[in-house]
Design a protein around this motif. Structure first.
Motif, mmCIF file in Angstrom:
data_model
loop_
_atom_site.group_PDB
_atom_site.id
_atom_site.type_symbol
_atom_site.label_atom_id
_atom_site.label_comp_id
_atom_site.label_asym_id
_atom_site.label_seq_id
_atom_site.Cartn_x
_atom_site.Cartn_y
_atom_site.Cartn_z
ATOM 1 N N UNK A 222 9.442 -1.217 14.019
ATOM 2 C CA UNK A 222 9.093 -1.416 12.611
ATOM 3 C C UNK A 222 8.204 -2.645 12.450
ATOM 4 N N UNK A 223 8.441 -3.677 13.243
ATOM 5 C CA UNK A 223 7.547 -4.839 13.235
ATOM 6 C C UNK A 223 6.112 -4.410 13.552
ATOM 7 N N UNK A 224 5.973 -3.535 14.530
ATOM 8 C CA UNK A 224 4.653 -3.058 14.930
ATOM 9 C C UNK A 224 4.020 -2.218 13.830
ATOM 10 N N UNK A 225 4.831 -1.415 13.141
ATOM 11 C CA UNK A 225 4.324 -0.613 12.036
ATOM 12 C C UNK A 225 3.863 -1.507 10.882
ATOM 13 N N UNK A 226 4.637 -2.551 10.612
ATOM 14 C CA UNK A 226 4.250 -3.491 9.552
ATOM 15 C C UNK A 226 2.943 -4.184 9.912
ATOM 16 N N UNK A 227 2.803 -4.602 11.175
ATOM 17 C CA UNK A 227 1.581 -5.264 11.613
ATOM 18 C C UNK A 227 0.383 -4.327 11.512
ATOM 19 N N UNK A 228 0.631 -3.021 11.672
ATOM 20 C CA UNK A 228 -0.443 -2.036 11.584
ATOM 21 C C UNK A 228 -0.816 -1.708 10.146
ATOM 22 N N UNK A 229 -0.007 -2.184 9.174
ATOM 23 C CA UNK A 229 -0.367 -1.994 7.777
ATOM 24 C C UNK A 229 0.536 -1.097 6.969
ATOM 25 N N UNK B 75 9.083 1.444 5.165
ATOM 26 C CA UNK B 75 9.621 2.347 6.183
ATOM 27 C C UNK B 75 10.905 2.980 5.672
ATOM 28 N N UNK B 76 11.133 4.220 6.092
ATOM 29 C CA UNK B 76 12.430 4.867 5.919
ATOM 30 C C UNK B 76 13.082 4.888 7.301
ATOM 31 N N UNK B 77 14.234 4.273 7.424
ATOM 32 C CA UNK B 77 14.877 4.150 8.718
ATOM 33 C C UNK B 77 15.333 5.503 9.258
ATOM 34 N N UNK B 78 15.454 5.571 10.575
ATOM 35 C CA UNK B 78 15.992 6.770 11.227
ATOM 36 C C UNK B 78 17.319 7.148 10.566
ATOM 37 N N UNK C 199 3.908 12.532 11.466
ATOM 38 C CA UNK C 199 3.210 13.263 12.522
ATOM 39 C C UNK C 199 1.879 12.619 12.882
ATOM 40 N N UNK C 200 1.144 12.126 11.890
ATOM 41 C CA UNK C 200 -0.150 11.508 12.157
ATOM 42 C C UNK C 200 -0.002 10.275 13.043
ATOM 43 N N UNK C 201 1.128 9.570 12.909
ATOM 44 C CA UNK C 201 1.356 8.376 13.735
ATOM 45 C C UNK C 201 1.721 8.803 15.157
ATOM 46 N N UNK C 202 2.537 9.842 15.280
ATOM 47 C CA UNK C 202 2.861 10.358 16.614
ATOM 48 C C UNK C 202 1.599 10.814 17.345
ATOM 49 N N UNK C 203 0.696 11.440 16.606
ATOM 50 C CA UNK C 203 -0.496 12.009 17.232
ATOM 51 C C UNK C 203 -1.582 10.977 17.497
ATOM 52 N N UNK C 204 -1.714 9.982 16.611
ATOM 53 C CA UNK C 204 -2.847 9.058 16.694
ATOM 54 C C UNK C 204 -2.454 7.596 16.862
ATOM 55 N N UNK D 258 0.864 -1.182 0.000
ATOM 56 C CA UNK D 258 0.000 0.000 0.000
ATOM 57 C C UNK D 258 0.897 1.227 0.000
ATOM 58 N N UNK D 259 0.362 2.413 -0.268
ATOM 59 C CA UNK D 259 1.227 3.584 -0.447
ATOM 60 C C UNK D 259 1.678 4.279 0.825
ATOM 61 N N UNK D 260 1.427 3.718 2.010
ATOM 62 C CA UNK D 260 1.792 4.376 3.264
ATOM 63 C C UNK D 260 3.220 4.021 3.648
ATOM 64 N N UNK D 261 4.125 4.988 3.537
ATOM 65 C CA UNK D 261 5.514 4.831 3.963
ATOM 66 C C UNK D 261 5.690 5.610 5.266
ATOM 67 N N UNK D 262 6.265 4.981 6.275
ATOM 68 C CA UNK D 262 6.559 5.683 7.520
ATOM 69 C C UNK D 262 7.912 6.363 7.347
ATOM 70 N N UNK D 263 7.921 7.672 7.491
ATOM 71 C CA UNK D 263 9.133 8.429 7.191
ATOM 72 C C UNK D 263 10.164 8.334 8.310
ATOM 73 N N UNK D 264 11.385 8.721 7.983
ATOM 74 C CA UNK D 264 12.504 8.651 8.912
ATOM 75 C C UNK D 264 12.209 9.446 10.178
ATOM 76 N N UNK D 265 12.289 8.775 11.328
ATOM 77 C CA UNK D 265 11.926 9.410 12.598
ATOM 78 C C UNK D 265 12.222 8.448 13.726
ATOM 79 N N UNK D 266 11.877 8.867 14.933
ATOM 80 C CA UNK D 266 12.002 7.973 16.079
ATOM 81 C C UNK D 266 11.084 6.775 15.981
#
Length: 326
Positions: free
Chosen positions: A31-38, A42-45, A264-269, A15-23
């Motif tokens: 990252x395992x948790x992000x993958x499980x969430x869909x 990912x772009x690594x820190x 930011x949306x992941x940090x907030x929600x 899917x088109x959702x890439x988690x950008x470089x961040x904490x």
């Protein structure tokens, strides 16, 4: 049922959702948790040039140039090894594309770093050349040329796709994107964000404004993605900054992006925001009869707008030329 698969920088994403470089992307466990969430990728820190140089500089002054050089090299090696371990651990435990990240401002030793990142298993490399040009002796165009030089040097050393993440401080991003494409960039990301300074008038100290993006920032990204995807059609694009919900994802794809970078949306929600975005995208596609993203990607870019281009000056004339203030 809508298929959310997309291709970005030669990589296939679920899917088109890439988690950008961040904490959010600084450990394999996260990252395992992000993958499980869909998450689609990912772009690594990032490895930051300033941080490495600052740490290396703090190790200077031990009595001899040889000692200083050795300690500086040790600090650089330690910082890089942490990133290499992160790549290796993530590739062992996750199945989504893993994009390494370098945040730099000079054309220096990054080619060697990139080779090691490729060897560690990174699927692509994102290069972020974030720098304000403030010298009164600045030669116009030299900052753009620096992007091209760094890209060209990296292309000679590595085979994985190179993604260039651009800032907003260019007179003509389209001309630069065209040159990056000509020199082998696989994709560009529009745009990185400078953290904006503020002044505390009570204590006369420098502070930062909100480090998280807001949905209002999306409009500028849509403008330039829509124009760039029409002018440099063969380049892949990702929108970064202001994508806070599924509607923002749909808008970005319609403007011509193949993916979005979200932070930011992941940090907030929290991580559930990823699934919510994908659900909104899927529902919108089903409602409008689209089976896959390719069927509507770029459908609302500048080329589709025709002669009355809402992304350029004509809209300024339309709205403000007749404004009376009443």
């Amino acid at each position: 049922m809508a298929q959310l698969t997309t291709t970005f920088a030669g990589l296939t994403l679920n899917n088109p959702i890439i988690i950008s470089s961040s904490g959010l992307t600084n450990s394999a466990e996260k990252i395992q948790q992000l993958e499980a969430a869909g998450a689609g990728a990912v772009v690594l820190k990032s490895v930051f040039e300033e941080q490495i140089n600052l740490q290396a500089g703090s190790m200077q002054g031990y009595g001899s140039p040889e000692a200083d050089d050795y300690l500086g090299a040790y600090v650089r090696s330690h910082a890089l090894n942490e990133h290499i371990r992160l790549i290796e651990e993530t590739k062992k435990t996750c199945h989504l594309p893993v994009i390494a990240s370098i945040n730099c401002y000079t054309d220096s030793e990054w080619e060697d770093f990139a080779v090691l990142m490729e060897q560690a298993g990174a699927d692509a490399l994102e290069v972020n050349i974030l720098s304000l040009q403030t010298s009164k002796d600045y030669v116009p165009g030299s900052f753009e040329q620096r992007h091209i030089d760094i890209l060209s040097h990296l292309k000679k050393r590595i085979r994985i796709p190179i993604i260039m993440k651009l800032g907003t401080n260019f007179t003509n991003p389209i001309a630069l994107i065209n040159q990056l494409y000509a020199n082998g960039a696989a994709a560009v990301v529009l745009f990185n964000r400078f953290y904006q300074p503020d002044i505390n008038i009570e204590h006369l100290t420098f502070t930062n404004t909100n480090v998280l993006s807001s949905p209002t920032e999306l409009a500028d990204r849509l403008r330039w993605t829509a124009i760039a995807s029409a002018e440099v059609e063969k380049m892949d694009y990702a929108v970064s900054g202001g994508v806070h919900d599924g509607q923002g994802v749909v808008k970005s794809l319609l403007a011509g992006a193949a993916a979005v970078e979200v932070c930011s949306a992941i940090y907030q929600n929290g991580n559930p925001a990823i699934g919510s975005m994908n659900q909104t995208l899927s529902a919108w596609m089903d409602e409008n009869g689209y089976e896959n993203i390719a069927q509507f990607k770029g459908k609302m870019n500048a080329k589709a707008a025709g002669d009355i281009n809402p992304f350029e000056r004509t809209q300024f004339m339309r709205y403000f030329g007749s404004y009376t203030g009443e």
